[in-house]
Scaffold this motif. Structure first.
Motif, PDB file in Angstrom:
ATOM      1  N   ARG A 169      -7.852   0.211  -5.968  1.00 54.23           N
ATOM      2  CA  ARG A 169      -7.201  -0.923  -5.309  1.00 54.23           C
ATOM      3  C   ARG A 169      -5.956  -1.361  -6.082  1.00 54.23           C
ATOM      4  O   ARG A 169      -4.942  -1.738  -5.484  1.00 54.23           O
ATOM      5  CB  ARG A 169      -8.180  -2.086  -5.200  1.00 54.23           C
ATOM      6  CG  ARG A 169      -9.257  -1.865  -4.150  1.00 54.23           C
ATOM      7  CD  ARG A 169     -10.230  -3.040  -4.143  1.00 54.23           C
ATOM      8  NE  ARG A 169     -11.185  -2.904  -3.059  1.00 54.23           N
ATOM      9  CZ  ARG A 169     -10.978  -3.341  -1.827  1.00 54.23           C
ATOM     10  NH1 ARG A 169      -9.822  -3.902  -1.515  1.00 54.23           N
ATOM     11  NH2 ARG A 169     -11.894  -3.186  -0.884  1.00 54.23           N
ATOM     12  N   ALA A 170      -6.070  -1.323  -7.411  1.00 61.34           N
ATOM     13  CA  ALA A 170      -4.910  -1.703  -8.220  1.00 61.34           C
ATOM     14  C   ALA A 170      -3.750  -0.736  -8.019  1.00 61.34           C
ATOM     15  O   ALA A 170      -2.579  -1.116  -8.186  1.00 61.34           O
ATOM     16  CB  ALA A 170      -5.301  -1.751  -9.698  1.00 61.34           C
ATOM     17  N   ALA A 171      -4.072   0.515  -7.658  1.00 65.04           N
ATOM     18  CA  ALA A 171      -3.028   1.503  -7.394  1.00 65.04           C
ATOM     19  C   ALA A 171      -2.398   1.319  -6.019  1.00 65.04           C
ATOM     20  O   ALA A 171      -1.472   2.056  -5.659  1.00 65.04           O
ATOM     21  CB  ALA A 171      -3.595   2.904  -7.525  1.00 65.04           C
ATOM     22  N   GLY A 172      -2.895   0.354  -5.259  1.00 60.21           N
ATOM     23  CA  GLY A 172      -2.310   0.063  -3.954  1.00 60.21           C
ATOM     24  C   GLY A 172      -2.996   0.736  -2.785  1.00 60.21           C
ATOM     25  O   GLY A 172      -2.474   0.703  -1.663  1.00 60.21           O
ATOM     26  N   LEU A 173      -4.158   1.330  -3.021  1.00 60.48           N
ATOM     27  CA  LEU A 173      -4.880   1.998  -1.932  1.00 60.48           C
ATOM     28  C   LEU A 173      -5.802   1.005  -1.236  1.00 60.48           C
ATOM     29  O   LEU A 173      -6.494   0.219  -1.888  1.00 60.48           O
ATOM     30  CB  LEU A 173      -5.714   3.161  -2.480  1.00 60.48           C
ATOM     31  CG  LEU A 173      -4.938   4.334  -3.097  1.00 60.48           C
ATOM     32  CD1 LEU A 173      -5.899   5.355  -3.686  1.00 60.48           C
ATOM     33  CD2 LEU A 173      -4.052   4.999  -2.053  1.00 60.48           C
ATOM     34  N   SER A 174      -5.794   1.045   0.075  1.00 59.93           N
ATOM     35  CA  SER A 174      -6.686   0.191   0.839  1.00 59.93           C
ATOM     36  C   SER A 174      -8.039   0.873   1.018  1.00 59.93           C
ATOM     37  O   SER A 174      -8.185   2.078   0.791  1.00 59.93           O
ATOM     38  CB  SER A 174      -6.097  -0.125   2.216  1.00 59.93           C
ATOM     39  OG  SER A 174      -6.059   1.054   3.017  1.00 59.93           O
ATOM     40  N   HIS A 217       0.821  -1.189   0.000  1.00 55.39           N
ATOM     41  CA  HIS A 217       0.000   0.000   0.000  1.00 55.39           C
ATOM     42  C   HIS A 217       0.867   1.255   0.000  1.00 55.39           C
ATOM     43  O   HIS A 217       1.928   1.303   0.615  1.00 55.39           O
ATOM     44  CB  HIS A 217      -0.911   0.028   1.233  1.00 55.39           C
ATOM     45  CG  HIS A 217      -1.826  -1.155   1.279  1.00 55.39           C
ATOM     46  ND1 HIS A 217      -2.525  -1.586   0.198  1.00 55.39           N
ATOM     47  CD2 HIS A 217      -2.137  -1.983   2.317  1.00 55.39           C
ATOM     48  CE1 HIS A 217      -3.251  -2.652   0.538  1.00 55.39           C
ATOM     49  NE2 HIS A 217      -3.014  -2.909   1.806  1.00 55.39           N
ATOM     50  N   HIS A 218       0.387   2.288  -0.692  1.00 54.64           N
ATOM     51  CA  HIS A 218       1.059   3.570  -0.632  1.00 54.64           C
ATOM     52  C   HIS A 218       0.852   4.192   0.735  1.00 54.64           C
ATOM     53  O   HIS A 218      -0.171   4.003   1.369  1.00 54.64           O
ATOM     54  CB  HIS A 218       0.521   4.506  -1.716  1.00 54.64           C
ATOM     55  CG  HIS A 218       0.904   4.067  -3.102  1.00 54.64           C
ATOM     56  ND1 HIS A 218       2.214   3.933  -3.507  1.00 54.64           N
ATOM     57  CD2 HIS A 218       0.137   3.727  -4.181  1.00 54.64           C
ATOM     58  CE1 HIS A 218       2.249   3.544  -4.782  1.00 54.64           C
ATOM     59  NE2 HIS A 218       1.001   3.406  -5.202  1.00 54.64           N
TER      60      HIS A 218
END
Length: 373
Positions: free
Chosen positions: A97-102, A2-3
């Motif tokens: 979500r694919a960008a790493g955000l929860s 996650h970012h």
């Protein structure tokens, strides 16, 4: 992975979509309830030919801010479900979500907006709502019920109004009581000012007494003095005044909690407490207004838990139906807790905050299951 940060542009985008959708839903629900309220007031006004349609419309309009406060949590729930289901159908949530955000990251902005809306409504709209609701109640009592309010509190004491036929056939008596204490079936009062008026509301007599008592439809005043213009005070050891007021009527006809704002309630609760009247309803209303921002944020989380399911996995309609059912279940729990609070079975603090706590636990469980499986 996650970012560690949440882009401000995305936060503004989600917050704006959630706020606009929730506000539109809240206003729509308020309008629907106001329509039913208008029909009810119109039905009651049908037996009063002198009450015009404009008065009926005015009373219903004055009720609208109160209904908006009442339906705000449901506006957050239904508006949030609409917003998040649209984001899910357009695959925007999948991209996030694919960008790493929860889920916890991209829900922070909508939840913050919901809490801020709750704060604005509790602190800003509540005073306006109390004034408008009080005016609507006065119009309703005067024009539709024919029962003008005979009891009202102010910061400096209790004011009472009753008929007084001992001096003139259609006279009125206005009493001001600095302090009062309920003792069984009687009301003990101190520092009384009695103003007796004729049918044209001209002052006939003024009585000042150090103490008194209301019991069995009769006032008894002790250590009283009669004050008349151009006359010296006349001492009256004892004065009796018949009254249609009773202790039960005074107890039940005090200012309704809905006519008081968040800022006016603490002082009013202290006044009632000093006078010996029950403060449970007012403390419940005060705690409910304090809990409203957190309840709005909780409903935003609950809406996300029931509407962020991917459309490819199916069962979206079932999840949305479960979310709406859960909202009504939380409403039922809040009403049960409120009744338990009014009966004294639960403290007002617990009765007002328990539904919010239950909804918060439910939302956290749903999101944990959705995010971490």
């Amino acid at each position: 992975m996650h970012h560690a940060y949440f882009p401000k542009t995305l936060a503004r985008y989600l917050g704006r979509k959630f706020t606009l959708t929730s506000l539109a839903t809240t206003i729509a629900l308020t309008g629907l309830i106001s329509l039913f309220d208008f029909i009810d007031v119109l039905r009651r006004a049908s037996s009063h030919p002198d009450v015009s349609l404009w008065v009926v419309l005015l009373i219903s309009t004055l009720h609208a801010p109160y209904y908006l406060i009442y339906v705000l949590p449901f506006g957050m729930l239904l508006g949030g479900m609409t917003c998040f289901s649209r984001l899910s159908r357009s695959s925007e949530l999948i991209v996030m979500r694919a960008a790493g955000l929860s889920a916890w990251q991209f829900l922070s902005s909508p939840v913050f907006c919901a809490i801020m809306l709750g704060v604005i409504v509790s602190t800003g709209l509540s005073p306006l709502s109390s004034i408008m609701f009080r005016h609507a109640s006065q119009l309703d009592n005067k024009l539709l019920r024919g029962e003008p309010s005979s009891t009202f509190f102010q910061k400096n004491g209790l004011w009472l109004r009753q008929h007084d036929t001992t001096t003139t056939p259609n006279g009125e008596a206005i009493l001001h009581v600095s302090r009062g204490h309920l003792r069984g079936d009687s009301l003990q009062v101190e520092h009384i000012s009695l103003f007796r008026l004729d049918e044209h509301f001209h002052l006939i007599d003024r009585i000042e007494a150090s103490s008194g008592e209301l019991k069995d439809h009769n006032w008894q005043f002790y250590n009283a003095f009669r004050l008349l213009p151009a006359h010296t005070p006349q001492a009256l050891d004892h004065l009796s005044l018949p009254s249609e007021l009773t202790v039960d009527r005074i107890r039940t006809s005090t200012t309704p909690p809905d006519t008081l704002s968040l800022w006016a309630l603490p002082c009013f609760i202290k006044l009632l407490s000093r006078s010996g009247f029950s403060t449970i309803q007012y403390r419940l209303h005060f705690q409910a207004l304090l809990a409203l921002p957190l309840l709005a944020g909780t409903m935003a989380l609950v809406s996300a838990g029931f509407s962020m399911r991917s459309t490819r996995r199916g069962g979206v309609a079932r999840m949305l139906g479960a979310g709406i059912t859960t909202g009504f279940a939380l409403f039922t729990v809040s009403k049960i807790a409120e009744q338990l609070g009014k009966s004294g079975a639960l403290p007002p603090l617990l009765a007002s905050w328990a539904p919010t706590g239950a909804g918060l636990c439910l939302a956290a469980a749903l999101l944990l299951h959705m995010e971490d499986g």
